[in-house]
Write a protein that holds these residues in place. Structure first.
Motif, PDB file in Angstrom:
ATOM      1  N   GLU A 184      19.430   1.826  15.514  1.00  0.00           N
ATOM      2  CA  GLU A 184      19.406   2.615  16.741  1.00  0.00           C
ATOM      3  C   GLU A 184      19.717   1.738  17.949  1.00  0.00           C
ATOM      4  N   ASN A 185      20.574   2.246  18.820  1.00  0.00           N
ATOM      5  CA  ASN A 185      20.853   1.594  20.103  1.00  0.00           C
ATOM      6  C   ASN A 185      19.816   2.120  21.109  1.00  0.00           C
ATOM      7  N   ILE A 186      18.736   1.356  21.322  1.00  0.00           N
ATOM      8  CA  ILE A 186      17.634   1.873  22.137  1.00  0.00           C
ATOM      9  C   ILE A 186      17.655   1.352  23.569  1.00  0.00           C
ATOM     10  N   PHE A 187      18.631   0.497  23.900  1.00  0.00           N
ATOM     11  CA  PHE A 187      18.660  -0.054  25.255  1.00  0.00           C
ATOM     12  C   PHE A 187      20.055  -0.569  25.557  1.00  0.00           C
ATOM     13  N   SER A 188      20.588  -0.227  26.731  1.00  0.00           N
ATOM     14  CA  SER A 188      21.891  -0.722  27.176  1.00  0.00           C
ATOM     15  C   SER A 188      21.858  -0.869  28.695  1.00  0.00           C
ATOM     16  N   ASN A 189      22.581  -1.853  29.204  1.00  0.00           N
ATOM     17  CA  ASN A 189      22.684  -2.011  30.648  1.00  0.00           C
ATOM     18  C   ASN A 189      23.892  -2.884  30.977  1.00  0.00           C
ATOM     19  N   SER A 190      24.067  -3.181  32.259  1.00  0.00           N
ATOM     20  CA  SER A 190      25.204  -3.990  32.706  1.00  0.00           C
ATOM     21  C   SER A 190      24.764  -5.352  33.227  1.00  0.00           C
ATOM     22  N   ASN A 191      23.603  -5.839  32.766  1.00  0.00           N
ATOM     23  CA  ASN A 191      23.101  -7.137  33.217  1.00  0.00           C
ATOM     24  C   ASN A 191      23.867  -8.290  32.567  1.00  0.00           C
ATOM     25  N   ASN A 192      23.768  -9.486  33.182  1.00  0.00           N
ATOM     26  CA  ASN A 192      24.486 -10.643  32.642  1.00  0.00           C
ATOM     27  C   ASN A 192      23.567 -11.801  32.253  1.00  0.00           C
ATOM     28  N   ILE A 193      22.247 -11.557  32.261  1.00  0.00           N
ATOM     29  CA  ILE A 193      21.284 -12.564  31.805  1.00  0.00           C
ATOM     30  C   ILE A 193      20.375 -11.924  30.757  1.00  0.00           C
ATOM     31  N   LEU A 194      20.192 -12.618  29.629  1.00  0.00           N
ATOM     32  CA  LEU A 194      19.281 -12.172  28.579  1.00  0.00           C
ATOM     33  C   LEU A 194      18.378 -13.338  28.209  1.00  0.00           C
ATOM     34  N   GLY A 195      17.080 -13.069  28.057  1.00  0.00           N
ATOM     35  CA  GLY A 195      16.158 -14.148  27.731  1.00  0.00           C
ATOM     36  C   GLY A 195      15.033 -13.693  26.826  1.00  0.00           C
ATOM     37  N   PHE A 196      14.376 -14.682  26.208  1.00  0.00           N
ATOM     38  CA  PHE A 196      13.252 -14.418  25.308  1.00  0.00           C
ATOM     39  C   PHE A 196      12.149 -15.428  25.595  1.00  0.00           C
ATOM     40  N   ILE A 197      10.910 -14.938  25.708  1.00  0.00           N
ATOM     41  CA  ILE A 197       9.766 -15.830  25.870  1.00  0.00           C
ATOM     42  C   ILE A 197       8.656 -15.421  24.912  1.00  0.00           C
ATOM     43  N   ASP A 198       7.746 -16.354  24.664  1.00  0.00           N
ATOM     44  CA  ASP A 198       6.594 -16.152  23.782  1.00  0.00           C
ATOM     45  C   ASP A 198       7.008 -15.785  22.363  1.00  0.00           C
ATOM     46  N   CYS A 199       8.118 -16.331  21.923  1.00  0.00           N
ATOM     47  CA  CYS A 199       8.569 -16.114  20.545  1.00  0.00           C
ATOM     48  C   CYS A 199       8.219 -17.292  19.640  1.00  0.00           C
ATOM     49  N   LYS A 200       7.727 -18.387  20.225  1.00  0.00           N
ATOM     50  CA  LYS A 200       7.372 -19.573  19.447  1.00  0.00           C
ATOM     51  C   LYS A 200       5.892 -19.905  19.568  1.00  0.00           C
ATOM     52  N   ASN A 201       5.085 -18.927  19.988  1.00  0.00           N
ATOM     53  CA  ASN A 201       3.643 -19.127  20.050  1.00  0.00           C
ATOM     54  C   ASN A 201       2.964 -17.871  19.511  1.00  0.00           C
ATOM     55  N   ASN A 202       1.665 -17.737  19.751  1.00  0.00           N
ATOM     56  CA  ASN A 202       0.925 -16.604  19.205  1.00  0.00           C
ATOM     57  C   ASN A 202       0.801 -15.439  20.181  1.00  0.00           C
ATOM     58  N   LYS A 203       1.530 -15.487  21.285  1.00  0.00           N
ATOM     59  CA  LYS A 203       1.509 -14.403  22.260  1.00  0.00           C
ATOM     60  C   LYS A 203       2.494 -13.301  21.845  1.00  0.00           C
ATOM     61  N   GLY A 228      24.789 -15.270  30.596  1.00  0.00           N
ATOM     62  CA  GLY A 228      23.935 -16.360  30.146  1.00  0.00           C
ATOM     63  C   GLY A 228      22.800 -15.870  29.268  1.00  0.00           C
ATOM     64  N   LEU A 229      22.253 -16.802  28.500  1.00  0.00           N
ATOM     65  CA  LEU A 229      21.141 -16.542  27.592  1.00  0.00           C
ATOM     66  C   LEU A 229      20.150 -17.689  27.726  1.00  0.00           C
ATOM     67  N   PHE A 230      18.843 -17.366  27.749  1.00  0.00           N
ATOM     68  CA  PHE A 230      17.845 -18.437  27.713  1.00  0.00           C
ATOM     69  C   PHE A 230      16.761 -18.101  26.705  1.00  0.00           C
ATOM     70  N   VAL A 231      16.159 -19.151  26.155  1.00  0.00           N
ATOM     71  CA  VAL A 231      15.080 -18.989  25.186  1.00  0.00           C
ATOM     72  C   VAL A 231      14.232 -20.251  25.206  1.00  0.00           C
ATOM     73  N   GLU A 232      12.939 -20.075  24.997  1.00  0.00           N
ATOM     74  CA  GLU A 232      12.074 -21.245  24.880  1.00  0.00           C
ATOM     75  C   GLU A 232      12.459 -21.994  23.609  1.00  0.00           C
ATOM     76  N   ASN A 233      12.761 -23.256  23.752  1.00  0.00           N
ATOM     77  CA  ASN A 233      13.181 -24.060  22.601  1.00  0.00           C
ATOM     78  C   ASN A 233      12.000 -24.749  21.945  1.00  0.00           C
ATOM     79  N   LYS A 234      10.994 -25.090  22.765  1.00  0.00           N
ATOM     80  CA  LYS A 234       9.778 -25.729  22.267  1.00  0.00           C
ATOM     81  C   LYS A 234       8.598 -25.284  23.118  1.00  0.00           C
ATOM     82  N   CYS A 235       7.415 -25.244  22.490  1.00  0.00           N
ATOM     83  CA  CYS A 235       6.166 -24.980  23.203  1.00  0.00           C
ATOM     84  C   CYS A 235       5.151 -26.052  22.826  1.00  0.00           C
ATOM     85  N   ASN A 236       4.221 -26.334  23.745  1.00  0.00           N
ATOM     86  CA  ASN A 236       3.172 -27.296  23.419  1.00  0.00           C
ATOM     87  C   ASN A 236       2.034 -26.596  22.688  1.00  0.00           C
ATOM     88  N   LYS A 237       0.958 -27.333  22.390  1.00  0.00           N
ATOM     89  CA  LYS A 237      -0.139 -26.779  21.590  1.00  0.00           C
ATOM     90  C   LYS A 237      -0.867 -25.644  22.291  1.00  0.00           C
TER      91      LYS A 237
END
Length: 312
Positions: A139-158, A250-259
């Motif tokens: 399913e295509n559940i989201f579309s827009n005309s933005n030019n920045i995409l990012g992800f956070i809290d994908c490498k921790n328990n949040k 552009g795209l950004f993502v957390e590459n590393k997280c601390n403890k």
């Protein structure tokens, strides 16, 4: 003597139970391992392998170009599923030799099935599409005309978050989303100027778009003192090609997280269109990867600084 025999048997049983528990824990660990994210710049036909439907087996996603259009489908053992946009959304993307489509697979639902995020262009404008596997189809559940995409809290328990925004007029405006009940829900989050290095990236983009004339005025504050020499050579190469550069997406993502789950390294991928200043018919794509790390001495501006960058 008989009692001793029984004691040895119990001891053997204890060891057997312990080994069985360790084996079960190992299996659980292997099953719960998060799928690794996939980022792909696509200019022509490409195949991406992943478990797209949660059956425990890898399927093949095929991206094919037909003229100036793209088509995408996922092939299982006995069926093919088209990745198509909603009828009210822009097309999946137009082919451009200087603006590649980017496909990102990221399990933001944490159900062991990656969601599909597509960044592309349509009539020289950026587009984003988000797809999920639900009820036996994509399913295509989201579309827009933005030019920045990012992800956070994908490498921790949040709870993982998806960030969509636009770089415009030397500023990045962001909207924040969480995946709930097969929908992306907007939530309020006060992201400050240094969030994931967005002030550093804005200044860097402005600098690149001023090349080659701005090379002598390289902004020192956005670079880490520990930046690798090869990183600065990427800027020298861009300047030497005597182009006019325009940011595309552009795209950004957390590459590393601390403890503690705090971001300790951010990866930004930036696409630029470069048009030759001597022959305007020569237009190329330039993709830069930037690695940013925190500078504890910078609390208000440029907290995340660039310590590595290279041209893809």
């Amino acid at each position: 003597m008989k009692f001793r025999v029984i004691f040895l048997k119990k001891k053997f049983i204890y060891f057997l139970i312990l080994a069985l528990v360790l084996f079960i824990l190992l299996i659980i660990l292997m099953i719960s391992k998060k799928p690794s994210p996939t980022f792909s710049n696509i200019n022509d036909d490409k195949t991406i392998k992943a478990d797209f439907n949660g059956d425990g087996k890898d399927e093949l996603m095929s991206v094919k170009r037909d003229g100036d259009k793209y088509s995408i489908e996922v092939k299982t053992k006995d069926k093919s599923y088209a990745i198509e946009t909603d009828k009210n959304a822009p097309p999946i993307g137009s082919h451009s030799p200087y603006w590649p489509m980017r496909v990102t697979l990221m399990d933001v639902s944490r159900d062991k099935i990656p969601e599909i995020f597509i960044q592309s262009s349509n009539n020289e404008n950026s587009v984003q599409h988000f797809f999920i596997w639900n009820d036996g189809k994509f399913e295509n559940i989201f579309s827009n005309s933005n030019n920045i995409l990012g992800f956070i809290d994908c490498k921790n328990n949040k709870t993982p978050k998806v960030i969509s925004g636009k770089l415009q007029n030397d500023n990045i405006l962001l909207s924040n989303y969480m995946f709930l009940n097969y929908k992306f829900k907007n939530y309020n989050y006060d992201s400050n100027n240094i969030f994931m290095g967005k002030d550093t990236v804005c200044t860097f983009v402005k600098f690149i778009q001023g090349l080659p004339h701005s090379q002598a005025y390289m902004p020192k504050d956005i670079f880490s003192p520990d930046i690798v020499t090869s990183g600065l050579s990427a800027v020298n190469k861009l300047a030497s090609e005597n182009n006019t550069y325009v940011f595309q997406d552009g795209l950004f993502v957390e590459n590393k997280c601390n403890k503690d789950g705090d971001v300790s390294e951010v990866l930004w991928t930036l696409n630029f269109r470069g048009t030759s200043n001597t022959d305007s018919s020569i237009v190329k794509n330039y993709t830069l990867n930037l690695l940013l790390t925190p500078d504890t001495d910078s609390k208000e501006n440029y907290y995340f600084k660039i310590y590595s960058m290279y041209l893809k």
